[in-house]
Enzyme design. Structure first.
Site, short mmCIF file in Angstrom:
data_model
loop_
_atom_site.label_atom_id
_atom_site.label_comp_id
_atom_site.label_asym_id
_atom_site.label_seq_id
_atom_site.Cartn_x
_atom_site.Cartn_y
_atom_site.Cartn_z
N HIS A 23 -26.02 -3.09 -30.03
CA HIS A 23 -25.08 -2.24 -29.31
C HIS A 23 -23.71 -2.34 -29.98
O HIS A 23 -23.32 -3.43 -30.44
CB HIS A 23 -25.00 -2.66 -27.84
CG HIS A 23 -24.24 -1.67 -27.01
ND1 HIS A 23 -22.88 -1.63 -26.99
CD2 HIS A 23 -24.67 -0.66 -26.21
CE1 HIS A 23 -22.49 -0.63 -26.20
NE2 HIS A 23 -23.57 -0.03 -25.71
N GLU A 28 -20.84 -2.59 -28.87
CA GLU A 28 -19.94 -3.62 -28.31
C GLU A 28 -20.28 -4.99 -28.87
O GLU A 28 -19.40 -5.83 -29.08
CB GLU A 28 -20.01 -3.59 -26.78
CG GLU A 28 -19.28 -2.37 -26.23
CD GLU A 28 -19.82 -1.85 -24.91
OE1 GLU A 28 -20.53 -2.59 -24.21
OE2 GLU A 28 -19.54 -0.68 -24.58
N GLY A 37 -18.23 5.34 -23.13
CA GLY A 37 -17.26 5.01 -22.08
C GLY A 37 -15.98 5.85 -22.15
O GLY A 37 -15.00 5.54 -21.49
P1 PGA Z 1 -21.53 5.01 -21.45
O1 PGA Z 1 -22.15 3.78 -22.29
O2 PGA Z 1 -22.70 5.78 -20.88
O3 PGA Z 1 -20.70 4.36 -20.37
O4 PGA Z 1 -20.73 5.83 -22.39
C1 PGA Z 1 -23.32 3.93 -23.04
C2 PGA Z 1 -23.65 2.62 -23.71
O5 PGA Z 1 -22.74 1.92 -24.15
O6 PGA Z 1 -24.84 2.24 -23.82
#
Ligand code: PGA
Length: 254
Positions: free
Chosen positions: A99, A101, A177
């Site tokens: 991911h 992040e 996000g």
């Molecule tokens: P989001 O996140 O739907 O809040 O944009 C998706 C994700 O990071 O898997």
């Protein structure tokens, strides 16, 4: 044929009571409201809630349990870490790896991710492997080059048998996000490109059998349009996975 899938990535959200309430609502809504097509639903709560959330999933149905990360080693002195075998032992079937992040905040690079993929597969987990470009990369016109490298360095070391277990998620970082979704044309263009790369690395049959999910501000309003694209096989959902009504509507969007 490849399956439709909606995976909810809860990230670092909810307390235990909130997690239990959320999954109970989702399960009831999905069971009460018949969905048109078959969809595999993967719920990925935080580590401490895997077992209690897993207990609330009806057995043998659409619901499956997933984790958001795992360590690359099987066991040992790695304080604070969680192994793939631990996840498997509490009922996890899937694990999200790569991911953005994790790549950004925890410095996970393709070399590390390739080890995590191996560890997950060795423990019998099915990886959901994420790739995606930044806004800067997109604006420079380097999206395809960037994705090709992430797939090459992170994923394509797997054997055919291992690759069989993998789901790919395309998550443009600029859409995560932010409320800024890729258009369905942008998503389709990239998904088709990813499938082409999969066919080149493995074969056309394997590429056609692999689900490729879209992630990044996917919600109840735009899911239907995104999922109607020929190479978009579902979604990896962040924010909207925390709202039972929205998540259920996304599941019903096929
Ligand atoms: P989001 O996140 O739907 O809040 O944009 C998706 C994700 O990071 O898997």
């Amino acid at each position: 044929m490849r399956k439709n899938m909606v995976a909810g990535n809860w990230k670092m959200n909810t307390t235990l009571p909130e997690a239990q309430a959320l999954i109970s609502e989702i399960v009831h809504m999905v069971q009460d409201e018949t969905t048109g097509s078959e969809v595999e639903v993967v719920v990925c709560p935080p580590f401490p809630f895997l077992l209690p959330v897993g207990k609330l999933l009806p057995e043998g149905g659409a619901f499956h349990l997933g984790a958001q990360n795992c360590h690359q080693k099987a066991s040992g002195a790695f304080t604070g870490e969680v192994s793939a075998a631990m996840l498997q032992s509490v009922g996890c079937e899937y694990v999200i790896l790569g991911h953005s992040e994790r790549r950004q905040y925890f410095r996970e690079d393709d070399e590390l991710l390739s080890q995590k993929l191996k560890a997950a597969l060795a423990a019998g987990l099915k990886p959901i492997f994420c790739v995606g470009e930044t806004l800067e990369t997109r604006e420079q016109g380097d999206t395809f080059k960037h994705l090709e490298k992430q797939l090459q360095d992170g994923l394509f070391h797997l054997s055919n048998e291992e690759f069989d277990k993998v789901t790919v998620a395309y998550e443009p970082i600029w859409a995560i996000g932010t409320g800024k979704t890729a258009t369905s044309e942008q998503a389709q263009e990239v998904h088709a490109f990813i499938r082409e790369q999969l066919a080149r690395a493995y074969d056309a049959k394997a590429a056609m059998a692999t689900s490729i999910l879209y992630g990044g501000s996917c919600n109840a309003q735009n899911a239907r349009e995104l999922f109607s694209q020929p190479d978009v096989d579902g979604g990896l959902i962040g924010g909207a996975a925390l709202k039972s009504r929205d998540f259920t509507d996304i599941i019903k969007s096929f």
